[in-house]
Design an enzyme around this catalytic site. Structure first.
Site, PDB file in Angstrom:
ATOM      1  N   HIS A 137       0.807  -1.181   0.040  1.00  0.00           N
ATOM      2  CA  HIS A 137       0.142   0.098   0.027  1.00  0.00           C
ATOM      3  C   HIS A 137       1.013   1.404   0.137  1.00  0.00           C
ATOM      4  O   HIS A 137       2.035   1.309   0.453  1.00  0.00           O
ATOM      5  CB  HIS A 137      -1.019  -0.083   1.250  1.00  0.00           C
ATOM      6  CG  HIS A 137      -1.876   0.901   1.486  1.00  0.00           C
ATOM      7  ND1 HIS A 137      -1.532   2.047   1.784  1.00  0.00           N
ATOM      8  CD2 HIS A 137      -3.141   0.859   1.213  1.00  0.00           C
ATOM      9  CE1 HIS A 137      -2.812   2.740   1.784  1.00  0.00           C
ATOM     10  NE2 HIS A 137      -3.690   2.164   1.521  1.00  0.00           N
ATOM     11  N   ASP A 214       2.639  -4.573   8.016  1.00  0.00           N
ATOM     12  CA  ASP A 214       1.515  -3.773   7.883  1.00  0.00           C
ATOM     13  C   ASP A 214       0.485  -4.803   8.078  1.00  0.00           C
ATOM     14  O   ASP A 214      -0.027  -5.618   7.052  1.00  0.00           O
ATOM     15  CB  ASP A 214       1.465  -2.931   6.549  1.00  0.00           C
ATOM     16  CG  ASP A 214       0.133  -2.501   6.137  1.00  0.00           C
ATOM     17  OD1 ASP A 214      -0.755  -2.714   6.829  1.00  0.00           O
ATOM     18  OD2 ASP A 214       0.351  -1.726   4.953  1.00  0.00           O
ATOM     19  N   GLN A 217      -4.772  -5.319   6.722  1.00  0.00           N
ATOM     20  CA  GLN A 217      -5.857  -6.278   6.119  1.00  0.00           C
ATOM     21  C   GLN A 217      -6.026  -7.598   6.716  1.00  0.00           C
ATOM     22  O   GLN A 217      -6.683  -8.637   6.501  1.00  0.00           O
ATOM     23  CB  GLN A 217      -5.691  -6.444   4.617  1.00  0.00           C
ATOM     24  CG  GLN A 217      -5.936  -5.109   3.940  1.00  0.00           C
ATOM     25  CD  GLN A 217      -7.161  -4.469   3.769  1.00  0.00           C
ATOM     26  OE1 GLN A 217      -8.432  -5.496   3.989  1.00  0.00           O
ATOM     27  NE2 GLN A 217      -7.320  -3.565   3.508  1.00  0.00           N
ATOM     28  N   LYS A 240     -10.968  -0.568   9.922  1.00  0.00           N
ATOM     29  CA  LYS A 240     -10.860  -1.930   9.175  1.00  0.00           C
ATOM     30  C   LYS A 240     -11.417  -3.266   9.988  1.00  0.00           C
ATOM     31  O   LYS A 240     -11.475  -4.288   9.305  1.00  0.00           O
ATOM     32  CB  LYS A 240      -9.612  -2.229   8.318  1.00  0.00           C
ATOM     33  CG  LYS A 240      -9.520  -0.902   7.226  1.00  0.00           C
ATOM     34  CD  LYS A 240      -8.292  -1.384   6.399  1.00  0.00           C
ATOM     35  CE  LYS A 240      -7.983  -0.178   5.490  1.00  0.00           C
ATOM     36  NZ  LYS A 240      -6.896   0.054   4.756  1.00  0.00           N
ATOM     37  N   CYS A 379      -4.455   2.362  -3.884  1.00  0.00           N
ATOM     38  CA  CYS A 379      -3.459   2.771  -3.131  1.00  0.00           C
ATOM     39  C   CYS A 379      -2.154   2.042  -3.427  1.00  0.00           C
ATOM     40  O   CYS A 379      -1.276   1.628  -2.335  1.00  0.00           O
ATOM     41  CB  CYS A 379      -3.414   3.187  -1.790  1.00  0.00           C
ATOM     42  SG  CYS A 379      -4.705   4.503  -1.193  1.00  0.00           S
TER      43      CYS A 379
HETATM   44  C1  LIG Z   1      -6.038   0.571   4.532  1.00  0.00           C
HETATM   45  C2  LIG Z   1      -4.596   0.196   4.538  1.00  0.00           C
HETATM   46  C3  LIG Z   1      -3.456   0.879   4.939  1.00  0.00           C
HETATM   47  C4  LIG Z   1      -3.877   2.397   5.361  1.00  0.00           C
HETATM   48  O1  LIG Z   1      -4.533   2.495   6.580  1.00  0.00           O
HETATM   49  P1  LIG Z   1      -5.010   3.787   7.102  1.00  0.00           P
HETATM   50  O2  LIG Z   1      -6.054   3.312   7.840  1.00  0.00           O
HETATM   51  O3  LIG Z   1      -5.401   4.702   6.004  1.00  0.00           O
HETATM   52  O4  LIG Z   1      -4.081   4.417   7.722  1.00  0.00           O
HETATM   53  C5  LIG Z   1      -2.159   0.273   4.914  1.00  0.00           C
HETATM   54  N1  LIG Z   1      -2.060  -0.591   4.445  1.00  0.00           N
HETATM   55  C6  LIG Z   1      -2.896  -1.620   3.971  1.00  0.00           C
HETATM   56  C7  LIG Z   1      -2.575  -3.091   3.558  1.00  0.00           C
HETATM   57  C8  LIG Z   1      -4.146  -1.242   3.838  1.00  0.00           C
HETATM   58  O5  LIG Z   1      -5.160  -1.944   3.693  1.00  0.00           O
END
Ligand SMILES: *Cc1c(COP(=O)(O)O)cnc(C)c1O
Length: 421
Positions: A137, A214, A217, A240, A379
């Site tokens: 992302h 990260d 998800q 999320k 993104c």
């Molecule tokens: C949504 C997302 C982000 C960013 O998250 P924010 O809540 O916008 O800070 C980063 N990495 C992944 C894989 C995402 O799905």
């Protein structure tokens, strides 16, 4: 290229997964869009919020709104207890060793920026390498690029295979004594690929590198155990995982966090402040939480995690696996539809393009039928360009989606494709 359809139907959920009951927790699911019942399939962008989480806000502001930590009055005590209570819930949710390793941020993006600006700025020099992946992302690309432009370390990119899985042989080959950190997502938001982060962490550590994961998800869809993964840093977002916007989490190993300098200065992150004798900083986690945090949001995140655990993260993941299987099978039969991301390990994301149809048009028209999907680059522009497209349509699933919704979505998709061609 033909779509790889999943050969084996996923195993049935053990206990009956009562999706009808669970949907009643989500008031928004009862609404209509353009006169049609809402079918919300944009969960990888943000999940909907259960009433239990919504209620936290009115409860907080009508009963115990106060700034935390410094107060000695009852409201401040209650707010502090609820706020810090979430830290303990997050600790348990991630199986972290200690609640002090849980830092509240505005989201995954800010959590990654914290590591970049604090750990990265202190540690990285020219000649060092940070490995990220093609699946990242933008929030796990751009912060590294900004710092690399200042400091001059090198960013290397782990490639993906044709099915959207990370190329693990290439990953192994990229690791060297120059590698200081590997920064990868646990699950790709654009394709749904689940990365073998435990194996990746072990390999990084063999080379003396750290790993930042990260988990934006992953946290909503599978049990995350930061100790089993041996993650050095792990980030996720509240919005999320059925929680509110404005709050996220950074987990870090204790020794690392303790050795890292603060990245933002202000109230709450200090021990003592003076003009002459120097300012000293608070211990973790407060060292990294300058200023008044998003108090109600943090408390609501705790409630969201309780909601998730009451349903069962693994049960949610299995249910989404069934939704994904049904959608993938049906979409694979649509003429001219190409699925991007067919890795063997996938979470509930179906990304696709349709021959002779713009993704944008599909998204707009299918919304007219009440179906919310996302179209665009998600993104993840480098990844999409790698697959030779600028945009895809993406349907992504959550606990409250139903098999009937999947069928309606496919029916709507067929209608829309018929209209645009
Ligand atoms: C949504 C997302 C982000 C960013 O998250 P924010 O809540 O916008 O800070 C980063 N990495 C992944 C894989 C995402 O799905």
């Amino acid at each position: 290229m033909p779509n790889t359809v999943i050969e084996q139907a996923p195993t049935q959920v053990q206990a009956p997964f009562d999706v009808a009951r669970l949907r009643q927790d989500f008031p928004v699911l009862a609404r209509e869009v353009h006169g049609k019942p809402l079918i919300y399939l944009d969960n990888a962008a943000t999940s909907q919020t259960p009433q239990q989480v919504i209620d936290v806000f009115s409860d907080y502001y009508s009963r115990y709104n106060a700034n935390i930590h410094r107060g000695l009055h009852t409201l401040a005590d209650e707010a502090t207890a609820a706020f810090e209570g979430t830290r303990h819930k997050v600790r348990a949710f991630l199986n972290a060793e200690d609640a002090r390793q849980i830092i509240f941020t505005r989201g995954t993006t800010e959590a990654i920026n914290l590591v970049v600006q604090s750990w990265g700025r202190k540690t990285l020099s020219p000649g060092d390498e940070v490995l990220i992946s093609m699946l990242e992302h933008h929030s796990n690309i751009v912060p590294w690029q900004l710092l690399a432009a200042e400091i001059g370390f090198t960013i290397k990119v782990i490639p993906v295979e044709a099915n959207g899985a990370l190329d693990m042989a290439a990953y192994r080959a990229l690791l060297s004594e120059r590698t200081k950190l590997v920064a990868v997502n646990h699950v790709s938001n654009a394709l749904g690929t689940i990365n073998p982060v435990r194996e990746m962490a072990a390999l990084a550590h063999q080379h003396g590198a750290l790993i930042l994961i990260d988990g934006a998800q992953a946290a909503p869809h599978q049990v995350v155990d930061v100790q089993a993964i041996d993650a050095d840093f792990y980030a996720f977002s509240g919005h999320k995982v059925y929680g509110p916007t404005g709050v996220g989490v950074l987990y870090g190993k204790q020794a690392l966090l303790e050795a890292m300098p603060p990245w933002q200065g202000g109230g709450e992150m200090i021990k003592t402040v003076s003009f002459g004798a120097g300012t000293t900083f608070a211990d973790i986690p407060h060292k990294f939480e300058a200023g008044t945090p998003a108090i109600a949001e943090v408390i609501a995140l705790g409630r969201a995690l309780e909601w998730v655990e009451s349903v069962g993260v693994d049960a949610i993941g299995e249910w989404e696996g069934q939704l994904l299987y049904r959608a993938t099978q049906a979409a694979g039969r649509i003429d001219g539809l190409r699925i991007l991301g067919t890795a063997p390990q996938k979470a509930g994301v179906l990304s696709f393009v349709v021959e002779r149809a713009h993704s944008q048009d599909i998204g707009l028209l299918i919304d007219q039928l009440g179906v919310a999907i996302r179209t665009g680059h998600h993104c993840a522009q480098p990844l999409l360009h790698h697959f030779g497209v600028d945009a895809t349509c993406r349907a992504s699933f959550a606990a409250y989606n139903t098999l009937e919704e999947v069928d309606s979505f496919i029916e709507a998709l067929n209608r829309v494709i018929g209209m645009v061609r």
